[in-house]
Design a protein around this motif. Structure first.
Motif: not given
Length: 430
Positions: A189-190, A230-231, A263-268, A272-276
């Motif tokens: 989901x994150x 943000x995560x 390098x940006x990602x959402x938490x839920x 955490x998620x971790x995207x670049x």
């Protein structure tokens, strides 16, 4: 909390697994984090200690969980302490957990108000020989602030000096690294929220936009999808800023012809998620930019396929380094002489790819995990190779989050987020 309620069976299972690993006649204590002051009467937004959340689901300050599986009094084998709420608190701060709500959230049947902590602990301690204390032993931890957990541990050991001491952290490192399906669903989901933010940017980015405007677009999309935000601190690095690995100023204007490393990602629900991703400001990569981009993407794909049960983290990074070396040769960034004369402790490829490729991810962006032990199914790792070329004014990193499977290649939680260079260009120019 903005997120949907989590099924308490996750926390029941987590406690059961933790208690199964405890020594006989021992009790473990877990505290919430502090609410940290900023100045005057201002405080930082509360972030729950991940360990008490993992074991109880309680996302509230001034909460304490005590586990004592061998306690002669069955009602004291799992005990949760929460701050007593009342009508006045509800008006000024919002509703806090009632005893019934605390049980519904956590599955813990015995709930006390926090004011009873010392009295109840005294009774429990009389039955116990060992205290499990909770210390942060993550390999990247560098904590200079005394935490609520630290203060409690000092008090506990001073009051009960005859008890022996054990550590909760080695148990948690092992348990938290292997995810339950409920946890994987929360992480998915994150990642889905992160995808929405990234796709929003592909329609928004153009020459002249400012890095902080991109940050604003992301936080808007994340919060409107029930994330806290943000995560981790976002990196929005255009041009040569991408060659600063932890660039977080996000205050420069994005220029035509440059790339932006995101390098940006959402938490839920605290997961955490971790995207670049790295995208062209003008919507098109130059020939050289695309060649480097595709090289990074090839390394990422090969590295991903290496994340299988039994893989050793340190050995994996050595193999990824060999793959990156080959790509850097092909790009003309390294030659054979540089490789032949390299320092084995700092291989030649490190000039352009100086960080690691993968880390555990979960409740923490750099999550718990015993890296000297073989990888297992349902562990979740990032995969994030990069090539950084200050002399050419750009750096490229690509990153996804993947779940190790019992058989075959990992499952990519970010498999729906565009990554191929041609797809990025097509979406930016549709």
């Amino acid at each position: 909390m903005k997120y949907d309620k989590i099924d308490a069976k996750l926390f029941v299972k987590n406690r059961k697994n933790f208690m199964a690993a405890m020594q006989p006649k021992s009790m473990a204590v877990f505290n919430s984090n502090d609410v940290y002051p900023i100045g005057a009467d201002s405080t930082m937004p509360f972030q729950q200690n991940r360990d008490i959340f993992y074991l109880s689901g309680v996302d509230q300050e001034e909460s304490v969980l005590v586990l004592f599986p061998d306690c002669p009094d069955k009602e004291l084998r799992e005990v949760l302490f929460v701050t007593e709420t009342n009508a006045h608190i509800a008006v000024w701060e919002g509703e806090k957990l009632t005893k019934a709500a605390a049980t519904k959230t956590s599955g813990v049947q015995t709930i006390f108000w926090l004011q009873d902590l010392e009295k109840v602990l005294f009774e429990m301690a009389s039955y116990a020989d060992t205290f499990y204390i909770n210390t942060n032993e993550h390999y990247r931890a560098n904590v200079q602030t005394e935490t609520r957990e630290d203060r409690f541990t000092k008090w506990l050991l001073a009051k009960y000096p005859a008890h022996t001491v054990a550590k909760s952290n080695p148990i948690l490192q092992r348990l938290r690294s292997v995810k339950d399906q409920i946890e994987l669903d929360l992480m998915q989901h994150a990642c889905n929220i992160t995808e929405k933010g990234f796709r929003r940017l592909l329609d928004f980015v153009k020459p002249g936009v400012w890095e902080y405007e991109i940050e604003a677009e992301l936080i808007h999309e994340f919060v409107r999808n029930r994330s806290k935000g943000f995560a981790y601190t976002p990196i929005i690095a255009s041009g040569n800023n991408a060659n600063v690995l932890h660039y977080i100023e996000n205050n420069q204007q994005c220029k035509s012809g440059d790339l932006i490393l995101l390098d940006v990602a959402a938490e839920y629900a605290n997961y955490s998620s971790d995207l670049t991703r790295t995208i062209p400001v003008s919507g098109r990569f130059s020939e050289r930019q695309k060649a480097v981009y595709n090289a990074v993407n090839r390394v990422k794909k090969e590295a991903t396929n290496m994340l299988i049960p039994g893989t050793i983290w340190k050995e994996y990074h050595i193999e990824v380094g060999k793959i990156m070396t080959s790509e850097l040769l092909g790009l003309g960034l390294l030659d054979k002489a540089a490789i032949q004369n390299e320092d084995k402790n700092w291989p030649a490829y490190k000039k352009y790819f100086m960080h690691g490729t993968s880390h555990n991810i979960g409740l923490d962006t750099h999550d718990y995990g015993l890296l000297h032990e073989p990888m297992q199914a349902n562990m979740v790792f990032t995969v994030e190779p990069g090539i950084y070329i200050p002399g050419e004014g750009f750096g490229i990193r690509l990153e996804d989050d993947v779940v190790i499977q019992k058989q075959g290649a990992p499952f990519n939680l970010m498999g729906n987020i565009p990554i191929e260079a041609d797809e990025i260009e097509a979406l930016m120019n549709k």
